[in-house]
Design a protein around this motif. Structure first.
Motif, PDB file in Angstrom:
ATOM      1  N   SER A  11       7.463  -8.150  18.244  1.00 13.93           N
ATOM      2  CA  SER A  11       6.963  -9.046  17.201  1.00 13.93           C
ATOM      3  C   SER A  11       5.592  -8.596  16.704  1.00 13.93           C
ATOM      4  N   GLU A  12       4.732  -8.203  17.611  1.00 12.90           N
ATOM      5  CA  GLU A  12       3.404  -7.722  17.236  1.00 12.90           C
ATOM      6  C   GLU A  12       3.503  -6.430  16.425  1.00 12.90           C
ATOM      7  N   ALA A  18       3.922  -5.018   8.852  1.00  6.17           N
ATOM      8  CA  ALA A  18       3.892  -5.834   7.634  1.00  6.17           C
ATOM      9  C   ALA A  18       2.491  -5.863   7.038  1.00  6.17           C
ATOM     10  N   ARG A  19       1.477  -5.988   7.880  1.00 11.29           N
ATOM     11  CA  ARG A  19       0.091  -5.982   7.395  1.00 11.29           C
ATOM     12  C   ARG A  19      -0.241  -4.655   6.725  1.00 11.29           C
ATOM     13  N   GLN A  20       0.173  -3.560   7.365  1.00 11.74           N
ATOM     14  CA  GLN A  20      -0.114  -2.241   6.804  1.00 11.74           C
ATOM     15  C   GLN A  20       0.569  -2.063   5.452  1.00 11.74           C
ATOM     16  N   LYS A  21       1.821  -2.477   5.346  1.00 12.31           N
ATOM     17  CA  LYS A  21       2.534  -2.352   4.077  1.00 12.31           C
ATOM     18  C   LYS A  21       1.890  -3.227   3.004  1.00 12.31           C
ATOM     19  N   ASP A  23      -1.266  -4.138   2.875  1.00 10.35           N
ATOM     20  CA  ASP A  23      -2.530  -3.491   2.506  1.00 10.35           C
ATOM     21  C   ASP A  23      -2.292  -2.314   1.570  1.00 10.35           C
ATOM     22  N   GLN A  24      -1.274  -1.507   1.871  1.00  2.20           N
ATOM     23  CA  GLN A  24      -0.967  -0.359   1.023  1.00  2.20           C
ATOM     24  C   GLN A  24      -0.556  -0.812  -0.371  1.00  2.20           C
ATOM     25  N   ALA A  25       0.279  -1.837  -0.431  1.00  2.00           N
ATOM     26  CA  ALA A  25       0.727  -2.342  -1.736  1.00  2.00           C
ATOM     27  C   ALA A  25      -0.460  -2.885  -2.524  1.00  2.00           C
ATOM     28  N   ARG A  26      -1.356  -3.581  -1.853  1.00  2.00           N
ATOM     29  CA  ARG A  26      -2.537  -4.133  -2.519  1.00  2.00           C
ATOM     30  C   ARG A  26      -3.418  -3.022  -3.071  1.00  2.00           C
ATOM     31  N   GLU A  27      -3.618  -1.973  -2.270  1.00  2.00           N
ATOM     32  CA  GLU A  27      -4.440  -0.843  -2.720  1.00  2.00           C
ATOM     33  C   GLU A  27      -3.805  -0.141  -3.915  1.00  2.00           C
ATOM     34  N   GLN A  28      -2.488   0.038  -3.864  1.00  2.00           N
ATOM     35  CA  GLN A  28      -1.800   0.688  -4.978  1.00  2.00           C
ATOM     36  C   GLN A  28      -1.903  -0.157  -6.243  1.00  2.00           C
ATOM     37  N   ALA A  29      -1.746  -1.460  -6.095  1.00  2.00           N
ATOM     38  CA  ALA A  29      -1.822  -2.350  -7.256  1.00  2.00           C
ATOM     39  C   ALA A  29      -3.232  -2.329  -7.845  1.00  2.00           C
ATOM     40  N   GLN A  30      -4.234  -2.317  -6.997  1.00  2.00           N
ATOM     41  CA  GLN A  30      -5.608  -2.265  -7.498  1.00  2.00           C
ATOM     42  C   GLN A  30      -5.862  -0.944  -8.215  1.00  2.00           C
ATOM     43  N   GLY A  31      -5.333   0.133  -7.668  1.00  2.00           N
ATOM     44  CA  GLY A  31      -5.503   1.445  -8.295  1.00  2.00           C
ATOM     45  C   GLY A  31      -4.848   1.501  -9.659  1.00  2.00           C
ATOM     46  N   ARG A  32      -3.645   0.953  -9.775  1.00  2.00           N
ATOM     47  CA  ARG A  32      -2.956   0.929 -11.070  1.00  2.00           C
ATOM     48  C   ARG A  32      -3.712   0.054 -12.051  1.00  2.00           C
ATOM     49  N   GLY A  33      -4.211  -1.074 -11.575  1.00  3.75           N
ATOM     50  CA  GLY A  33      -4.947  -1.976 -12.446  1.00  3.75           C
ATOM     51  C   GLY A  33      -6.208  -1.333 -12.982  1.00  3.75           C
ATOM     52  N   ARG A  34      -6.884  -0.601 -12.140  1.00  4.98           N
ATOM     53  CA  ARG A  34      -8.116   0.058 -12.559  1.00  4.98           C
ATOM     54  C   ARG A  34      -7.822   1.111 -13.623  1.00  4.98           C
ATOM     55  N   ARG A  35      -6.819   1.932 -13.384  1.00  7.83           N
ATOM     56  CA  ARG A  35      -6.485   2.978 -14.363  1.00  7.83           C
ATOM     57  C   ARG A  35      -6.041   2.356 -15.679  1.00  7.83           C
ATOM     58  N   ARG A  36      -5.221   1.312 -15.613  1.00 11.02           N
ATOM     59  CA  ARG A  36      -4.744   0.665 -16.824  1.00 11.02           C
ATOM     60  C   ARG A  36      -5.922   0.039 -17.564  1.00 11.02           C
TER      61      ARG A  36
END
Length: 65
Positions: A11-12, A18-21, A23-36
């Protein structure tokens, strides 16, 4: 190692993955938002920010209800 320990360990592991995924999704979304955002002219940027604020407000209202 008992069954309870194995279950807790697994479970841990799943929670950490899940936390890592997330975090990765959040970073990718922020990166796309910045470029856009860099590609937009100032008036487009302001409209986009206003749209995001409206979405957040709607979410907050739905969550409060």
């Amino acid at each position: 190692m008992g069954m309870k320990d194995q279950f807790q360990e697994k479970s841990e592991q799943w929670q950490n993955q899940a936390r890592q995924k997330a975090d990765q999704a959040r970073e990718q979304a922020q990166g796309r938002g910045r470029r856009r955002d860099e590609d937009m002219d100032p008036s487009q940027r302001e409209r986009e920010r206003e749209r995001e604020r409206e979405q957040e407000d709607r979410f907050d209202q739905d969550y409060d209800a």
